[in-house]
Design a protein around this motif. Structure first.
Motif, PDB file in Angstrom:
ATOM      1  N   LYS B 121       0.760  11.891  -4.313  1.00  0.00           N
ATOM      2  CA  LYS B 121      -0.188  11.248  -5.223  1.00  0.00           C
ATOM      3  C   LYS B 121      -0.705   9.931  -4.664  1.00  0.00           C
ATOM      4  O   LYS B 121      -1.792   9.499  -4.989  1.00  0.00           O
ATOM      5  CB  LYS B 121       0.408  11.049  -6.612  1.00  0.00           C
ATOM      6  CG  LYS B 121       1.354   9.869  -6.760  1.00  0.00           C
ATOM      7  CD  LYS B 121       1.546   9.482  -8.234  1.00  0.00           C
ATOM      8  CE  LYS B 121       2.487   8.298  -8.359  1.00  0.00           C
ATOM      9  NZ  LYS B 121       2.705   7.878  -9.737  1.00  0.00           N
ATOM     10  N   GLN B 122       0.078   9.274  -3.840  1.00  0.00           N
ATOM     11  CA  GLN B 122      -0.420   8.058  -3.207  1.00  0.00           C
ATOM     12  C   GLN B 122       0.370   7.800  -1.946  1.00  0.00           C
ATOM     13  O   GLN B 122       1.469   8.317  -1.778  1.00  0.00           O
ATOM     14  CB  GLN B 122      -0.364   6.855  -4.147  1.00  0.00           C
ATOM     15  CG  GLN B 122       0.990   6.195  -4.335  1.00  0.00           C
ATOM     16  CD  GLN B 122       0.950   5.146  -5.443  1.00  0.00           C
ATOM     17  OE1 GLN B 122       0.749   5.449  -6.605  1.00  0.00           O
ATOM     18  NE2 GLN B 122       1.155   3.887  -5.079  1.00  0.00           N
ATOM     19  N   ALA B 123      -0.216   7.023  -1.039  1.00  0.00           N
ATOM     20  CA  ALA B 123       0.514   6.600   0.151  1.00  0.00           C
ATOM     21  C   ALA B 123       1.085   5.224  -0.138  1.00  0.00           C
ATOM     22  O   ALA B 123       0.428   4.401  -0.770  1.00  0.00           O
ATOM     23  CB  ALA B 123      -0.417   6.551   1.360  1.00  0.00           C
ATOM     24  N   ILE B 124       2.317   4.995   0.326  1.00  0.00           N
ATOM     25  CA  ILE B 124       2.984   3.739  -0.036  1.00  0.00           C
ATOM     26  C   ILE B 124       2.487   2.549   0.791  1.00  0.00           C
ATOM     27  O   ILE B 124       2.968   1.451   0.635  1.00  0.00           O
ATOM     28  CB  ILE B 124       4.519   3.853   0.065  1.00  0.00           C
ATOM     29  CG1 ILE B 124       4.943   4.198   1.496  1.00  0.00           C
ATOM     30  CG2 ILE B 124       5.042   4.881  -0.932  1.00  0.00           C
ATOM     31  CD1 ILE B 124       6.418   3.937   1.740  1.00  0.00           C
ATOM     32  N   ASP B 125       1.503   2.785   1.675  1.00  0.00           N
ATOM     33  CA  ASP B 125       0.944   1.631   2.412  1.00  0.00           C
ATOM     34  C   ASP B 125      -0.272   1.051   1.674  1.00  0.00           C
ATOM     35  O   ASP B 125      -0.221  -0.063   1.178  1.00  0.00           O
ATOM     36  CB  ASP B 125       0.631   1.973   3.875  1.00  0.00           C
ATOM     37  CG  ASP B 125      -0.207   3.229   4.051  1.00  0.00           C
ATOM     38  OD1 ASP B 125      -0.636   3.826   3.040  1.00  0.00           O
ATOM     39  OD2 ASP B 125      -0.457   3.603   5.218  1.00  0.00           O
ATOM     40  N   ASN B 126      -1.347   1.849   1.546  1.00  0.00           N
ATOM     41  CA  ASN B 126      -2.523   1.273   0.871  1.00  0.00           C
ATOM     42  C   ASN B 126      -2.487   1.452  -0.651  1.00  0.00           C
ATOM     43  O   ASN B 126      -3.329   0.899  -1.357  1.00  0.00           O
ATOM     44  CB  ASN B 126      -3.834   1.804   1.465  1.00  0.00           C
ATOM     45  CG  ASN B 126      -4.015   3.298   1.259  1.00  0.00           C
ATOM     46  OD1 ASN B 126      -3.569   3.865   0.265  1.00  0.00           O
ATOM     47  ND2 ASN B 126      -4.681   3.955   2.196  1.00  0.00           N
ATOM     48  N   ASP B 127      -1.516   2.223  -1.156  1.00  0.00           N
ATOM     49  CA  ASP B 127      -1.348   2.404  -2.616  1.00  0.00           C
ATOM     50  C   ASP B 127      -2.656   2.774  -3.324  1.00  0.00           C
ATOM     51  O   ASP B 127      -2.892   2.357  -4.460  1.00  0.00           O
ATOM     52  CB  ASP B 127      -0.761   1.140  -3.263  1.00  0.00           C
ATOM     53  CG  ASP B 127       0.748   1.028  -3.055  1.00  0.00           C
ATOM     54  OD1 ASP B 127       1.397   2.067  -2.847  1.00  0.00           O
ATOM     55  OD2 ASP B 127       1.279  -0.101  -3.104  1.00  0.00           O
ATOM     56  N   MET B 128      -3.515   3.558  -2.676  1.00  0.00           N
ATOM     57  CA  MET B 128      -4.824   3.860  -3.253  1.00  0.00           C
ATOM     58  C   MET B 128      -4.776   4.915  -4.361  1.00  0.00           C
ATOM     59  O   MET B 128      -5.504   4.840  -5.326  1.00  0.00           O
ATOM     60  CB  MET B 128      -5.800   4.319  -2.170  1.00  0.00           C
ATOM     61  CG  MET B 128      -6.460   3.187  -1.436  1.00  0.00           C
ATOM     62  SD  MET B 128      -7.726   2.380  -2.459  1.00  0.00           S
ATOM     63  CE  MET B 128      -8.466   1.297  -1.249  1.00  0.00           C
ATOM     64  N   ASN B 129      -3.933   5.941  -4.180  1.00  0.00           N
ATOM     65  CA  ASN B 129      -3.866   7.011  -5.178  1.00  0.00           C
ATOM     66  C   ASN B 129      -5.255   7.633  -5.354  1.00  0.00           C
ATOM     67  O   ASN B 129      -5.836   7.595  -6.451  1.00  0.00           O
ATOM     68  CB  ASN B 129      -3.335   6.450  -6.505  1.00  0.00           C
ATOM     69  CG  ASN B 129      -3.003   7.530  -7.511  1.00  0.00           C
ATOM     70  OD1 ASN B 129      -3.513   8.658  -7.420  1.00  0.00           O
ATOM     71  ND2 ASN B 129      -2.168   7.212  -8.467  1.00  0.00           N
ATOM     72  N   ALA B 130      -5.825   8.170  -4.285  1.00  0.00           N
ATOM     73  CA  ALA B 130      -7.216   8.614  -4.358  1.00  0.00           C
ATOM     74  C   ALA B 130      -7.536   9.891  -3.586  1.00  0.00           C
ATOM     75  O   ALA B 130      -8.445  10.625  -3.973  1.00  0.00           O
ATOM     76  CB  ALA B 130      -8.131   7.500  -3.852  1.00  0.00           C
ATOM     77  N   THR B 131      -6.814  10.176  -2.511  1.00  0.00           N
ATOM     78  CA  THR B 131      -7.253  11.249  -1.614  1.00  0.00           C
ATOM     79  C   THR B 131      -7.360  12.604  -2.311  1.00  0.00           C
ATOM     80  O   THR B 131      -8.356  13.315  -2.140  1.00  0.00           O
ATOM     81  CB  THR B 131      -6.308  11.343  -0.390  1.00  0.00           C
ATOM     82  OG1 THR B 131      -6.352  10.090   0.294  1.00  0.00           O
ATOM     83  CG2 THR B 131      -6.728  12.455   0.555  1.00  0.00           C
ATOM     84  N   GLY B 132      -6.364  12.971  -3.102  1.00  0.00           N
ATOM     85  CA  GLY B 132      -6.397  14.276  -3.774  1.00  0.00           C
ATOM     86  C   GLY B 132      -7.595  14.418  -4.692  1.00  0.00           C
ATOM     87  O   GLY B 132      -8.311  15.427  -4.671  1.00  0.00           O
TER      88      GLY B 132
END
Lengths: 308, 253
Positions: B121-132
């Motif tokens: 659900k999100q990557a822990i680096d940029n914390d965007m929560n957007a790709t999916g």
């Protein structure tokens, strides 16, 4: 500059706290139009019209918008997007579900969890679980972003903006709602509570979590939990505070049996006063706590509950 | 059904993050890197669906620097069948934005035609929560984000989602994008024999040009700074002392 603010509406009711906090950020960008979408949204729209600084409210009522499914709500926002320089929403799970879809449909990047507005193109947002704050400038024509509500004060209510009814966009019909499992509670909502009492792995069991709830009820507080407590089944997922759960900034945050992993700190370190109760005096939670109490939570928490 | 699982190479979640002195970003030189924890959960779910006979092939994709092939080898060792690496950056400090990642994944989807994408659900680096969600937009597929349970039934998937109020269950048409949350499963550790076997599994290398995608960023980083530190507090000796402090000093009770 014209800003479209997606109001947080659940089952017809406006979440005034989240929406009015996002409105504070939106007002810094321009003229604010609030969009209220739902199977029923008229009551929410009437309330949204009272938020200070809102110049217009759009209300779209349609069965397809009833459960905030991403596809129909995103389609509705995209159908309106042409008139706005910014599309914003509070950082709720609903908005985080919908807005990135809107952004990609508009071929723009999304800005998640904005914590400060520097200017119309430039924003601050936390990265790496809040271990760094990044200032980014967007080159996109439309800025699509979610607002971290814990860092903005709620806008007041005294306005009376006009409400205009609009129609929903065509439902792509890709998904359907089955059910919601929502815990009924008389406690305040976690993200807007003045006091939060959270339990961690140290609490040890779902049964023992009752002592956390007892203290919370004595203080009129919301109950939170660390990821470890949720993963262990001591507490439900909607209580999780942290990088991937809820971000809170109450006046008083009491962390019980929580060691203080950075992922948890990310969700609570902006609280005004932090109290930590933990038997391990080396626990990292004490590095952010204003007041630390080292000892057995099973004696200290009931004692505190009783004496309050 | 084929499943596509995007995986990202990020700073290990246990590593203390340091902001670079020049404010250009977070220091990633000589830092332990691992697979994004949410992506591990997605890989695990894909493998479990294969073990159940629902899925026939699991394809892992990573977009970033060349070293991301280590992350893909981890996915292969867990049980993915093959991997695709899209080398889109030379410097570990270059983060490819979710919009560009989604465009590249759309290219992979056009070529591979999977029945489902399972992603973190999100990557822990940029914390965007957007790709999916962005990939859902670009493919025109349904999206089911923050999944804590996934059940595939013919041409639909029933997904339980972790949302602010509790749990929401929705039914999505396949193909669909499913982004996973923490409680979906506990990822397995790769066994040594599987780590050895993974070295022989196919790993294709591509570039953004192969998919005709421009990965230049839409957001420019003005600066990166340390968050304001909290002043150290005090330890109190008893519940009474704590209550006195909260009442008289902090004024919060």
């Amino acid at each position: 500059m014209a800003v479209l603010l997606l109001a947080e509406i659940t089952d017809g009711a406006l979440n005034m706290d989240a929406t009015s906090k996002a409105a504070t950020a939106a007002k810094q960008l321009g003229d604010v139009t609030v969009l209220c979408a739902g199977a029923q949204a008229a009551d929410g729209a009437a309330q949204a019209a009272t938020i200070d600084g809102v110049s217009k409210v759009l209300v779209a009522e349609d069965a397809s918008l009833g459960h905030r499914l991403a596809e129909p709500t995103a389609a509705l926002i995209v159908s309106l997007a042409g008139e706005y320089s910014h599309i914003v929403a509070p950082s709720t799970t609903d908005a985080k579900n919908i807005l990135p879809r809107v952004a990609a449909l508009l071929d723009v990047m999304v800005l998640s969890d904005v914590t400060a507005v520097v200017d119309a193109d430039t924003f601050e947002r936390p990265i790496y679980a809040g271990n760094a704050i990044q200032t980014v400038k967007s080159a996109d024509a439309t800025k699509v972003m979610t607002i971290r509500t814990s860092t903005f004060e709620a806008a007041g209510q005294g306005g009376s903006a006009p409400v205009e009814t609009i129609s929903a966009a065509e439902n792509p019909g890709l998904s359907e709602w089955v059910e919601d499992k929502v815990a009924e509670s008389d406690r305040p909502e976690l993200t807007s509570a003045k006091v939060v009492v959270s339990g961690g792995r140290g609490v040890g069991s779902e049964d023992d979590f009752k002592i956390i709830e007892g203290l919370a009820d004595k203080l009129g507080a919301a109950v939170g939990a660390s990821r470890a407590a949720v993963d262990s089944g001591y507490a439900p997922n909607d209580w999780q505070v942290g990088q991937t759960g809820k971000v809170v900034a109450p006046d008083l945050y009491i962390a019980v049996g929580i060691s203080g992993a950075i992922q948890h700190l990310a969700g609570m370190k902006d609280s005004k006063v932090i109290v930590a109760i933990n038997k391990d005096e080396e626990a990292p939670i004490f590095q952010v706590a204003d007041y630390g109490l080292v000892g057995d939570l099973f004696t200290l928490v009931p004692e505190l509950t009783e004496k309050l | 059904m084929k499943v596509l699982v995007p995986v990202k190479r990020v700073i290990d979640y246990n590593v203390k993050v340091r902001v670079k002195a020049d404010g250009s970003g977070v220091d990633l030189a000589n830092v332990k890197m691992s697979m994004n924890p949410f992506d591990e959960i997605a890989v695990e779910e894909a493998i479990r669906l294969k073990e159940k006979g629902v899925v026939t092939e699991v394809v892992a994709v990573s977009i970033g620097v060349k070293q991301a092939q280590e992350t893909l080898r981890t996915a292969l060792a867990m049980g993915a069948d093959r991997a695709i690496l899209i080398v889109a950056a030379d410097d570990v400090h270059t983060d490819i934005e979710p919009l560009a990642v989604a465009k590249l994944l759309k290219g992979v989807i056009d070529a591979e035609e999977p029945g489902m994408v399972l992603c973190g659900k999100q990557a822990i680096d940029n914390d965007m929560n957007a790709t999916g969600q962005m990939l859902g937009a670009l493919t025109g597929w349904a999206q089911a984000t923050f999944a804590s349970d996934v059940a595939v039934d013919g041409d639909h998937a029933t997904v339980t989602r972790e949302v602010d109020g509790g749990l929401q269950t929705i039914k999505v048409k396949l193909p669909a994008i499913i982004s996973v949350d923490l409680r979906l499963n506990e990822p397995r550790y790769a066994s040594l024999p599987n780590i050895m076997k993974a070295k022989k599994k196919p790993l294709d290398e591509k570039t953004p040009a192969d998919y005709g995608v421009d990965v230049s960023p839409r957001l420019s980083v003005v600066k990166t700074s340390e968050p304001a530190a909290r002043a150290a507090g005090v330890k109190v000796g008893s519940v009474d002392e704590l209550m006195a402090k909260l009442k008289d000093e902090a004024g919060v009770i």
